[in-house]
Write an enzyme that holds these catalytic residues in place. Structure first.
Site, mmCIF file in Angstrom:
data_model
loop_
_atom_site.group_PDB
_atom_site.id
_atom_site.type_symbol
_atom_site.label_atom_id
_atom_site.label_comp_id
_atom_site.label_asym_id
_atom_site.label_seq_id
_atom_site.Cartn_x
_atom_site.Cartn_y
_atom_site.Cartn_z
ATOM 1 N N SER A 185 0.833 -1.198 0.000
ATOM 2 C CA SER A 185 0.000 0.000 0.000
ATOM 3 C C SER A 185 0.868 1.249 0.000
ATOM 4 C CB SER A 185 -0.907 0.021 1.234
ATOM 5 O OG SER A 185 -1.515 1.297 1.360
ATOM 6 N N LYS A 245 26.570 -5.387 15.860
ATOM 7 C CA LYS A 245 25.977 -5.823 17.123
ATOM 8 C C LYS A 245 26.655 -7.126 17.539
ATOM 9 C CE LYS A 245 21.862 -7.937 19.096
ATOM 10 N NZ LYS A 245 20.472 -8.384 18.856
#
Length: 511
Positions: free
Chosen positions: A43, A82
């Protein structure tokens, strides 16, 4: 009708949609010349959540298999390294209360279980520092590799921190330009089903009707296909994991050269915890809390105190739980449509990767065998969600904090899954190891992860010295090797920020 599965339609973009599209398209690219097709319908009017900034080391393999340049990934997604999680204040709340869940296995993992030996002679070392060099690396703000280390390879195991919005755009470009994914910007106004209940097509406002053989629901909490169309229910687990709201903000670094943590920092608060994730250009912070234990205004005060700023935080509801079924008929839910748990161990993106990989690897050739694949997918995925819930709850049930109702309520056995209660009883007399309860391919957290949390939070396993005497010399040698390895890495690894800057300026070596 027994039709071949040739057209996969993914509804929804964001991290879930584009990762799923990329994994499937990369795996089946050779089939595209003969008519195989992946379409992503997104969308233009629905914004993505865009908060998930932590990943697992699995992401390295996922991106590499898609043909993504790690250098370009760093340049375009505000990516940083990380190397695990640091949990502050979870055990006692005292000023020195902290432990690590690193991404490396304990040194000598396949040779000996180091827990009993560390328990007998800790020598003032935390468990993770005694068995793994990564705590030392993180404490000094170092990177897991050097600029000479090739892409996707590391001297220490690593994952990524990233900007979720930029990552979705980056993946969209890669999937459409390099992997042949068709991108349709359109709002779905109707979902059509055939007489068997399968989804036959999507009716869209801007692009007309889109037919497909199999549909992947990546529409987030809306769950347009799996819930609204196929009626699959939701299993709430808030009776186990109390946190149901997050307040998220972004704050600047103190300066352009400020140290950049290479671990996610999770700091306990009165009624939940705050994530702190360092990206090259900013920090992402968020207070994950239980609205039964603190109101929004008080939570905002705690977040502002931690952040040192009164910046307006975005409120994100957390519907803690997962679907009763993940794959029904010819539709499978991935990402938030499948479920969501608090982001304590960054399991959300990892679950997207694992789901997409199973879909891609076991993609049914024809509709007649899809139900067999779906049943296996549902069994594996249910097991994984259950084990993640167990592991997240482990962080809470081990607390010694009694200062607020939130922490007191979390140690109530009534809120602890039965399987976790059984394991805790076993571990009172025998430390977890990979040869014991963690031998299934579907495990998401290995026994090592349980060790890091258990013994980081002060859990005591009763050890019989005589039982471990045979391995004592081996264990002593391995822990000495670990200490030497940590010292060598501290001497040779660059600062996290310095390496990220070099990657963006000069690039990493390709393999």
């Amino acid at each position: 009708m027994d039709r071949p599965i040739q057209h996969i339609v993914i509804v929804g973009g964001g991290t879930a949609g584009w990762l799923t599209a990329g994994v499937i398209a990369a795996r089946h690219k050779a089939r595209m010349a003969s008519g195989f097709k992946v379409t992503l319908v997104e969308s233009p009017n629905v914004a993505i959540i865009g908060v998930g900034e932590g990943t697992w080391p699995t992401m390295r393999t996922t991106l590499e298999k898609m043909g993504v340049s790690e250098t370009e990934f760093f340049r375009h997604c505000d990516t940083a390294f990380k190397q695990g999680g640091k949990f502050v204040g979870w055990t006692t709340g005292a000023p020195d209360d902290a432990y690590y869940h690193p991404l490396m296995l304990p040194h000598g993992w396949s040779q000996v279980n180091l827990v009993p030996h560390w328990l007998q002679d800790a020598r003032g070392r935390t468990f993770s520092a005694a068995v793994c060099p990564q705590e030392a690396i993180c404490e000094e703000g170092l990177a897991p590799k050097t600029i000479a280390t090739p892409e996707y390879r590391g001297l220490a195991n690593y994952a990524y921190h990233l900007d979720a919005g930029k990552f979705a755009s980056f993946m969209q470009k890669h999937c459409t330009q390099k992997l042949g994914v068709h991108h349709v910007l359109a709002d779905v106004t109707q979902v059509k089903q055939d007489e068997s209940g399968d989804i036959a097509s999507l009716v869209t406002e801007q692009a007309g009707e889109i037919t497909g053989d199999m549909f992947v629901d990546c529409t987030g909490f809306r769950a347009l296909l799996i819930e609204k169309t196929l009626g699959v229910g939701f299993k709430d687990c808030r009776d186990v994991l109390f946190c149901d709201t997050a307040l998220a903000i972004q704050v600047p670094h103190e300066s352009e050269d400020a140290p950049m943590a290479s671990q996610t920092i999770a700091t306990a608060q009165s009624s939940g915890w705050i994530w702190d994730i360092a990206l090259p250009t900013r920090r992402g912070l968020g207070y994950v809390y239980s609205s039964d234990h603190i109101d929004e205004e008080a939570a905002r005060v705690e977040l502002a105190r931690y952040a040192g700023t009164q910046a307006e935080a975005r409120k994100i509801p957390i519907r803690s739980g997962h679907r009763e079924m993940f794959w029904k008929n010819n539709c499978v839910a991935v990402g938030l449509a499948a479920g969501f748990l608090e982001p304590l161990e960054a399991s959300a993106i990892m679950l997207i990767e694992l789901s997409a990989k199973i879909i891609a690897d076991q993609l049914p050739a024809r509709r007649s065998v899809m139900d067999v694949v779906a049943r296996r997918f549902n069994e594996v995925t249910h097991y994984r969600w259950g084990r993640i819930i167990d592991f997240l709850k482990l962080h809470y049930v081990l607390t010694q904090r009694t200062d607020t109702a939130f922490w007191r309520d979390n140690v109530d056995p009534a809120s602890t899954p039965e399987r976790l209660q059984d394991l805790l009883r076993l571990w009172k007399y025998r430390a977890p190891w990979f040869l014991d309860e963690f031998d299934r391919l579907e495990e998401v957290f290995p026994a090592a992860s349980y060790q890091y949390v258990l013994y980081g939070m002060g859990f005591r396993t009763e050890v019989d010295p005589a039982e471990n005497s045979a391995d004592a010399l081996l264990a002593s040698r391995i822990m000495a090797e670990n200490a030497a390895m940590a010292q060598k890495m501290r001497a040779n690894l660059p600062k996290n920020r310095d390496l990220v800057r070099k990657i963006r300026d000069h690039g990493m070596q390709s393999i």
